[in-house]
Design an enzyme around this catalytic site. Structure first.
Site, PDB file in Angstrom:
ATOM      1  N   HIS A 117      -6.442  -7.369  -0.441  1.00  0.00           N
ATOM      2  CA  HIS A 117      -6.602  -5.711  -1.025  1.00  0.00           C
ATOM      3  C   HIS A 117      -5.908  -5.584  -2.249  1.00  0.00           C
ATOM      4  CE1 HIS A 117      -6.699  -5.926   3.639  1.00  0.00           C
ATOM      5  NE2 HIS A 117      -8.173  -5.536   3.450  1.00  0.00           N
ATOM      6  N   HIS A 140       0.832  -1.381  -0.459  1.00  0.00           N
ATOM      7  CA  HIS A 140       0.053   0.023   0.092  1.00  0.00           C
ATOM      8  C   HIS A 140       0.636   1.405   0.239  1.00  0.00           C
ATOM      9  CE1 HIS A 140      -4.396  -1.581   0.447  1.00  0.00           C
ATOM     10  NE2 HIS A 140      -3.477  -2.520   1.352  1.00  0.00           N
ATOM     11  N   ASP A 156      -4.214 -12.846   3.258  1.00  0.00           N
ATOM     12  CA  ASP A 156      -6.365 -12.643   3.660  1.00  0.00           C
ATOM     13  C   ASP A 156      -7.399 -12.776   2.847  1.00  0.00           C
ATOM     14  OD1 ASP A 156      -4.971 -10.516   2.386  1.00  0.00           O
ATOM     15  OD2 ASP A 156      -5.415  -8.869   3.490  1.00  0.00           O
TER      16      ASP A 156
END
Length: 340
Positions: free
Chosen positions: A161, A122, A246
């Site tokens: 993500h 990120h 995840d």
């Protein structure tokens, strides 16, 4: 497998209630105790110059000073302590070690997997976010391009993500092909199908936002369909997996429904792709916040390289997932059958 690891990465402690805790690495290590053929390697940390190859130097100096002053909350999700800067440099250094090992011939049971933290995908060019300060996989990819006879790097991010930071850094370049398969609408809200790159990088970003509830069979369709076809055409010299875990059905912060077995299956498919394109191959840890399933998933990647045969899924292909993948095929001009 060879695992890049350092106790330095345990010193970054964002707090007992924070999901990105040092216990993530402890859980992985404890699980791997039961496995044959595990080797640990501690690499040198990255210096500021190597980090500045993909990040703004002023930003990096700000993070270093922030940590030296005792840290705190950089943003609501991303916090630091005094030791965080050392952990950041070490985590990036372990990612670079994974590239070194892969490009210098480590394959098969010696395939490298960097398990540093904090994670990185990120972190954008000039800012931290989403638990990440420095983009480890981006630093490692740039290191490969700068220090080795490498012209093209492919990065596949299977964290649940979107890897917005990695996309941000390489979006206008054609020497890195970035693929992210992630849950649609989840943090950070980027990663739409039509984000395909710009300028020289047009077509070298592939985003695959999958609907909540997507399972093993549907992820495999993405791997075997648009991802494999695009990367075969791209013909990378190095294939890096931004390995977040995840998307597991028992992870506490996502709604994708992968089993532990899915990570063995994806590992097997990408190993085959690396072999077919003659690409060096390495893994770099990203997310994964259910300690048991994180540890089990890393362990099954290791077991796949240690000779375990993955078990194929028996679920059916869902209409929502098929529609999502059709959009990806259209965005990238791929005329293939998802059953191929």
């Amino acid at each position: 497998m060879q695992f890049g690891y350092s106790e330095t990465c345990l010193a970054h402690d964002p707090g007992s209630r924070h999901p990105e805790s040092p216990d993530r690495l402890r859980a992985i290590r404890e699980r791997l105790k039961k496995k044959h053929g595990v080797e640990y390697v501690e690499a040198d940390p990255c210096d500021l110059d190597r980090l500045a190859a993909v990040h703004e130097r002023e930003y990096l100096e700000s993070v270093r000073e922030f940590c030296a002053d005792g840290g705190g909350n950089w943003d609501p999700d991303t916090s630091a302590v005094e030791e965080t800067w050392d952990a950041v440099c070490q985590s990036a250094g372990l990612a670079c070690w994974a590239v070194e090992a892969a490009l210098e011939g480590a394959t098969g049971r010696r395939t490298p997997f960097s398990i540093g933290r904090p994670p990185g995908h990120h972190a954008v060019y000039d800012d931290a976010m989403g638990f990440c300060f420095v983009n480890n996989v981006a630093v490692a990819a740039q290191y490969a391009l700068d220090a080795y006879d490498v012209d093209r790097v492919a990065i596949v991010d299977w964290d649940v993500h979107h890897g917005n930071g990695t996309q941000d850094i390489f979006y206008d370049r054609d020497d890195v092909f970035f693929v992210s398969i992630h849950e649609q609408g989840l943090y950070p809200g980027t990663g739409a199908v039509d984000e395909t790159g710009e300028g020289a990088g047009e077509g070298t970003t592939m985003n695959i936002p999958m609907p909540a509830g997507t399972d093993d069979r549907e992820y495999l369709a993405a791997v075997e369909g648009p991802i494999s076809h695009a990367l075969t055409d791209y013909d990378p010299d190095l294939l890096l997996i931004s390995a977040g875990f995840d998307a597991h059905r028992h992870d506490p912060i996502s709604r994708i429904r992968l089993s532990t077995e899915a990570y063995a299956l994806m590992t097997d498919r990408f190993r085959t792709l690396a072999d077919e394109t003659d690409a060096a191959f390495a893994f770099i840890l990203e997310g994964g916040y259910g300690l048991d399933v994180l540890a089990d998933s890393v362990a099954i990647v290791h077991e796949t390289f240690d000779g375990r045969e993955p078990i194929e899924p028996d679920s059916e292909f869902g209409e929502k997932a098929e529609s999502a993948l059709d959009e990806v095929l259209e965005a990238h001009g791929l005329d293939i059958d998802l059953g191929d």
